[in-house]
Design a protein around this motif. Sequence first.
Motif, PDB file in Angstrom:
ATOM      1  N   THR A 260      -4.711  -7.671  -2.356  1.00 28.11           N
ATOM      2  CA  THR A 260      -3.365  -7.133  -2.145  1.00 28.11           C
ATOM      3  C   THR A 260      -3.000  -6.169  -3.274  1.00 28.11           C
ATOM      4  O   THR A 260      -3.527  -6.262  -4.384  1.00 28.11           O
TER       5      THR A 260
ATOM      6  N   LEU B  58      -4.559  -4.724   1.104  1.00 28.80           N
ATOM      7  CA  LEU B  58      -3.499  -5.212   1.975  1.00 28.80           C
ATOM      8  C   LEU B  58      -2.175  -5.125   1.220  1.00 28.80           C
ATOM      9  O   LEU B  58      -2.035  -5.731   0.153  1.00 28.80           O
TER      10      LEU B  58
ATOM     11  N   GLY C 220       0.595  -6.733   1.339  1.00 25.54           N
ATOM     12  CA  GLY C 220       1.018  -7.960   2.012  1.00 25.54           C
ATOM     13  C   GLY C 220       2.526  -8.141   1.936  1.00 25.54           C
ATOM     14  O   GLY C 220       3.179  -7.669   0.994  1.00 25.54           O
ATOM     15  N   ASP C 221       3.061  -8.879   2.938  1.00 29.66           N
ATOM     16  CA  ASP C 221       4.489  -9.225   2.827  1.00 29.66           C
ATOM     17  C   ASP C 221       4.679 -10.291   1.750  1.00 29.66           C
ATOM     18  O   ASP C 221       5.812 -10.659   1.423  1.00 29.66           O
ATOM     19  N   SER C 222       3.566 -10.749   1.155  1.00 24.96           N
ATOM     20  CA  SER C 222       3.641 -11.599  -0.038  1.00 24.96           C
ATOM     21  C   SER C 222       4.351 -10.864  -1.174  1.00 24.96           C
ATOM     22  O   SER C 222       4.736 -11.485  -2.163  1.00 24.96           O
TER      23      SER C 222
ATOM     24  N   ASP D  93       1.349  -4.743   6.044  1.00 27.62           N
ATOM     25  CA  ASP D  93       1.642  -6.031   6.673  1.00 27.62           C
ATOM     26  C   ASP D  93       2.982  -5.947   7.402  1.00 27.62           C
ATOM     27  O   ASP D  93       4.004  -5.621   6.790  1.00 27.62           O
TER      28      ASP D  93
ATOM     29  N   LYS E 228      -1.273  -5.265   9.828  1.00 25.10           N
ATOM     30  CA  LYS E 228      -1.644  -6.667  10.064  1.00 25.10           C
ATOM     31  C   LYS E 228      -0.417  -7.387  10.584  1.00 25.10           C
ATOM     32  O   LYS E 228       0.701  -7.089  10.186  1.00 25.10           O
TER      33      LYS E 228
ATOM     34  N   HIS F  41      -4.031 -12.428  12.001  1.00 20.40           N
ATOM     35  CA  HIS F  41      -3.869 -13.379  10.880  1.00 20.40           C
ATOM     36  C   HIS F  41      -3.488 -14.716  11.502  1.00 20.40           C
ATOM     37  O   HIS F  41      -2.401 -14.843  12.082  1.00 20.40           O
TER      38      HIS F  41
ATOM     39  N   GLU G   1      -6.353 -17.998   7.220  1.00 21.90           N
ATOM     40  CA  GLU G   1      -5.742 -18.528   6.000  1.00 21.90           C
ATOM     41  C   GLU G   1      -5.655 -20.049   6.055  1.00 21.90           C
ATOM     42  O   GLU G   1      -5.106 -20.619   7.005  1.00 21.90           O
TER      43      GLU G   1
ATOM     44  N   ILE H 284      -9.092 -16.603   3.457  1.00 26.20           N
ATOM     45  CA  ILE H 284      -8.332 -16.918   2.239  1.00 26.20           C
ATOM     46  C   ILE H 284      -8.092 -18.424   2.325  1.00 26.20           C
ATOM     47  O   ILE H 284      -7.342 -18.897   3.182  1.00 26.20           O
TER      48      ILE H 284
HETATM   49  O1  KIV Z   1       0.901 -11.236   2.638  1.00 28.27           O
HETATM   50  C1  KIV Z   1      -0.238 -11.439   2.199  1.00 28.27           C
HETATM   51  O2  KIV Z   1      -0.539 -11.200   1.026  1.00 28.27           O
HETATM   52  C2  KIV Z   1      -1.224 -11.995   3.113  1.00 28.27           C
HETATM   53  C3  KIV Z   1      -2.504 -12.473   2.516  1.00 28.27           C
HETATM   54  C4  KIV Z   1      -2.283 -13.766   1.848  1.00 28.27           C
HETATM   55  C5  KIV Z   1      -3.589 -12.536   3.522  1.00 28.27           C
HETATM   56  O3  KIV Z   1      -0.977 -12.090   4.269  1.00 28.27           O
END
Ligand code: KIV
Length: 280
Positions: free
Chosen positions: A25, A44, A46-48, A86, A116, A140, A185, A206
């Motif tokens: 990410t 990525l 990510g929405d993280s 994401d 994603k 995912h 995941e 992951i």
């Molecule tokens: O949002 C994110 O970082 C993710 C990863 C954990 C795969 O979806």
Amino acid sequence: MAEERVTTAHFRKWKEEKRPITMLTAYDFPLARLVDEAGIDSILVGDSVGNVVLGYESTLPVTMDEMIHHTRAVARGVSRALVIGDMPFLSYQVSREEAVRNAGRFLKEAGAHAVKLEGGQGVAEAVRAIVSSGIPVAGHIGLTPQYVHQLGGYRVQGRQAEAARRLLADAASLADAGVFCIVLECVPAEVAKRITSTVAVPTIGIGAGPDCDGQVLVTHDLLGLYSGFSPKFVKRYANLVEEMKKALGGFQKDVLRGEFPGPEHTFSMPAAELEEFLKE
Ligand code: KIV
């Protein structure tokens, strides 16, 4: 000469060749540049970002505008890796039209190469619509953080035989809808291995064991750049939080002691100008 840009075609080829695929990410320009220069195949956004950078308690509040803002910054820092944006919670679930429009924003406005989204059979129609608009989609499944309230917490998925079979069906349905890869995941290694050998598209794990076609981690976790909870599947390659605390504390101490700035950090006037300046 710049290295060839990674595309979804490489993902397919690398699965066939059993060449592991790497994904990390990034949410901003400097980290994206570092990740790209390290030779990671895919980035990525990510929405993280919600948990790691924006201070939300979950990924649910993350908006499309926030994702576009961060994806733009990442895309500016990348020359080789495939950039995946994401799709945040409720940006693809309401209608196929909204799903296509929002997916399109990642490519049109932010410079991503793919998107994603989370979910299995329930999002297959949205995937189909986005893919038929010419936008590559990564699936995912397993622990899908946007469904945290339905899942009853952040826990390993597919531990029971029936749940594992549902994951297999979800993976098949995503592959049939046209995804170019599937993130798995927090699923048992046995389930990930079975999905990987069953679907034609690469699986990116992951917390899904060693038999996936590729691996993804949250970069802040592997760098020790995030002081929140660190799951069992994370391997920490550095402890940057400690390094950063040391540096920040060093600045505080130096200023209070009058040790910063020193002569080497200070500008002076030319002697003649100084003399003129000090007259009177
Ligand atoms: O949002 C994110 O970082 C993710 C990863 C954990 C795969 O979806």
